[in-house]
Design a protein around this motif. Structure first.
Motif, PDB file in Angstrom:
ATOM      1  N   HIS A 224       3.606  10.278  -9.813  1.00 29.10           N
ATOM      2  CA  HIS A 224       2.673  10.430 -10.860  1.00 29.10           C
ATOM      3  C   HIS A 224       2.324  11.444 -10.728  1.00 29.10           C
ATOM      4  CE1 HIS A 224       0.622   9.524 -14.351  1.00 29.10           C
ATOM      5  NE2 HIS A 224      -0.508   9.824 -13.863  1.00 29.10           N
ATOM      6  N   ALA A 225       1.876  12.009  -9.749  1.00 32.03           N
ATOM      7  CA  ALA A 225       1.048  13.336  -9.708  1.00 32.03           C
ATOM      8  C   ALA A 225       1.872  14.368  -9.766  1.00 32.03           C
ATOM      9  CB  ALA A 225       0.153  13.556  -8.163  1.00 32.03           C
ATOM     10  N   LEU A 226       3.216  14.429  -9.224  1.00 35.52           N
ATOM     11  CA  LEU A 226       4.265  15.304  -9.268  1.00 35.52           C
ATOM     12  C   LEU A 226       4.722  15.519 -10.558  1.00 35.52           C
ATOM     13  CD1 LEU A 226       6.228  14.654  -5.722  1.00 35.52           C
ATOM     14  CD2 LEU A 226       4.865  16.471  -6.619  1.00 35.52           C
ATOM     15  N   ARG A 227       4.826  14.471 -11.362  1.00 32.62           N
ATOM     16  CA  ARG A 227       5.438  14.543 -12.710  1.00 32.62           C
ATOM     17  C   ARG A 227       4.279  15.118 -13.671  1.00 32.62           C
ATOM     18  NH1 ARG A 227       7.416   8.378 -13.722  1.00 32.62           N
ATOM     19  NH2 ARG A 227       5.825   8.364 -12.346  1.00 32.62           N
ATOM     20  N   LEU A 228       2.975  14.902 -13.109  1.00 34.48           N
ATOM     21  CA  LEU A 228       1.849  15.528 -14.044  1.00 34.48           C
ATOM     22  C   LEU A 228       1.963  17.098 -13.770  1.00 34.48           C
ATOM     23  CD1 LEU A 228      -0.429  14.885 -15.770  1.00 34.48           C
ATOM     24  CD2 LEU A 228      -1.923  14.695 -13.810  1.00 34.48           C
TER      25      LEU A 228
ATOM     26  N   GLU B 159       0.864  -1.256   0.132  1.00 31.50           N
ATOM     27  CA  GLU B 159      -0.045  -0.024   0.213  1.00 31.50           C
ATOM     28  C   GLU B 159       0.942   1.312   0.065  1.00 31.50           C
ATOM     29  OE1 GLU B 159      -3.413   2.211  -0.230  1.00 31.50           O
ATOM     30  OE2 GLU B 159      -3.261   0.188  -0.371  1.00 31.50           O
ATOM     31  N   ARG B 160       2.027   1.385   1.086  1.00 35.10           N
ATOM     32  CA  ARG B 160       2.640   2.424   0.741  1.00 35.10           C
ATOM     33  C   ARG B 160       3.697   2.675  -0.498  1.00 35.10           C
ATOM     34  NH1 ARG B 160       0.160   3.526   3.979  1.00 35.10           N
ATOM     35  NH2 ARG B 160       0.124   3.496   5.919  1.00 35.10           N
ATOM     36  N   GLN B 161       3.841   1.371  -1.227  1.00 34.51           N
ATOM     37  CA  GLN B 161       4.515   1.513  -2.516  1.00 34.51           C
ATOM     38  C   GLN B 161       3.623   2.101  -3.452  1.00 34.51           C
ATOM     39  OE1 GLN B 161       7.685   0.357  -3.058  1.00 34.51           O
ATOM     40  NE2 GLN B 161       7.608   1.323  -5.001  1.00 34.51           N
ATOM     41  N   ARG B 162       2.423   1.624  -3.450  1.00 36.10           N
ATOM     42  CA  ARG B 162       1.350   2.187  -4.316  1.00 36.10           C
ATOM     43  C   ARG B 162       1.178   3.981  -4.356  1.00 36.10           C
ATOM     44  NH1 ARG B 162      -3.669   3.855  -4.635  1.00 36.10           N
ATOM     45  NH2 ARG B 162      -4.039   3.545  -2.486  1.00 36.10           N
ATOM     46  N   GLU B 163       0.977   4.116  -2.933  1.00 38.53           N
ATOM     47  CA  GLU B 163       0.878   5.555  -2.516  1.00 38.53           C
ATOM     48  C   GLU B 163       1.820   6.303  -2.912  1.00 38.53           C
ATOM     49  OE1 GLU B 163       0.513   5.968   1.723  1.00 38.53           O
ATOM     50  OE2 GLU B 163      -1.687   5.119   1.590  1.00 38.53           O
ATOM     51  N   ALA B 164       3.277   5.890  -2.972  1.00 38.24           N
ATOM     52  CA  ALA B 164       4.506   6.495  -3.341  1.00 38.24           C
ATOM     53  C   ALA B 164       4.458   6.751  -4.807  1.00 38.24           C
ATOM     54  CB  ALA B 164       5.626   5.921  -2.947  1.00 38.24           C
ATOM     55  N   ASP B 165       4.122   5.512  -5.648  1.00 42.05           N
ATOM     56  CA  ASP B 165       4.040   5.706  -7.054  1.00 42.05           C
ATOM     57  C   ASP B 165       3.066   6.687  -7.547  1.00 42.05           C
ATOM     58  OD1 ASP B 165       5.834   3.570  -7.340  1.00 42.05           O
ATOM     59  OD2 ASP B 165       4.345   2.200  -7.629  1.00 42.05           O
ATOM     60  N   ALA B 166       1.664   6.667  -6.861  1.00 43.14           N
ATOM     61  CA  ALA B 166       0.927   7.709  -7.158  1.00 43.14           C
ATOM     62  C   ALA B 166       1.348   8.990  -7.023  1.00 43.14           C
ATOM     63  CB  ALA B 166      -0.619   7.525  -6.380  1.00 43.14           C
ATOM     64  N   GLU B 167       1.911   9.300  -5.835  1.00 42.49           N
ATOM     65  CA  GLU B 167       2.618  10.723  -5.600  1.00 42.49           C
ATOM     66  C   GLU B 167       3.637  11.067  -6.576  1.00 42.49           C
ATOM     67  OE1 GLU B 167       4.042  13.428  -1.908  1.00 42.49           O
ATOM     68  OE2 GLU B 167       3.055  11.441  -1.479  1.00 42.49           O
TER      69      GLU B 167
END
Length: 107
Positions: A76-80, A66-74
């Motif tokens: 991705h959001a920062l890159r966007l 879950e932490r890995q998924r949250e980090a990936d989502a964050e």
């Protein structure tokens, strides 16, 4: 002695010889709880103990996932956000260049 024990007066106090908890009578027939024979008590206890020892490991693995998924989502959001910022900057630079070209042609 062939009498079965009760909750208050178990047949034996040795946990190794006791059967694991069985399903209630309110549970429908053919449910997920398998039938149990008293001869298999030590094996069932051992399996249950092994499963219980693995529960914290499974919880930790799920937590890390879950932490890995949250980090990936964050990430991705920062890159966007960065990509949108660069796009707006490029649009402003392009507009400035078009204005400069129009001014050069007009004069």
């Amino acid at each position: 002695m062939s009498a079965t024990g009760t909750i208050d007066r178990p047949l034996t106090h040795d946990p190794q010889k006791q059967a694991p908890m069985t399903s209630s009578t309110s549970e429908p027939a053919g449910s997920a709880t398998p039938a149990f024979s008293p001869a298999a008590a030590p094996t069932a206890r051992q399996n249950r103990t092994r499963e219980m020892q693995l529960i914290p490991e499974a919880l930790a693995r799920a937590h890390m996932h879950e932490r890995q998924r949250e980090a990936d989502a964050e990430r991705h959001a920062l890159r966007l956000v960065a990509a949108r910022r660069m796009q707006r900057r490029a649009e402003r630079v392009s507009l400035r260049a078009r204005r400069a070209l129009a001014m050069a042609v007009m004069h």
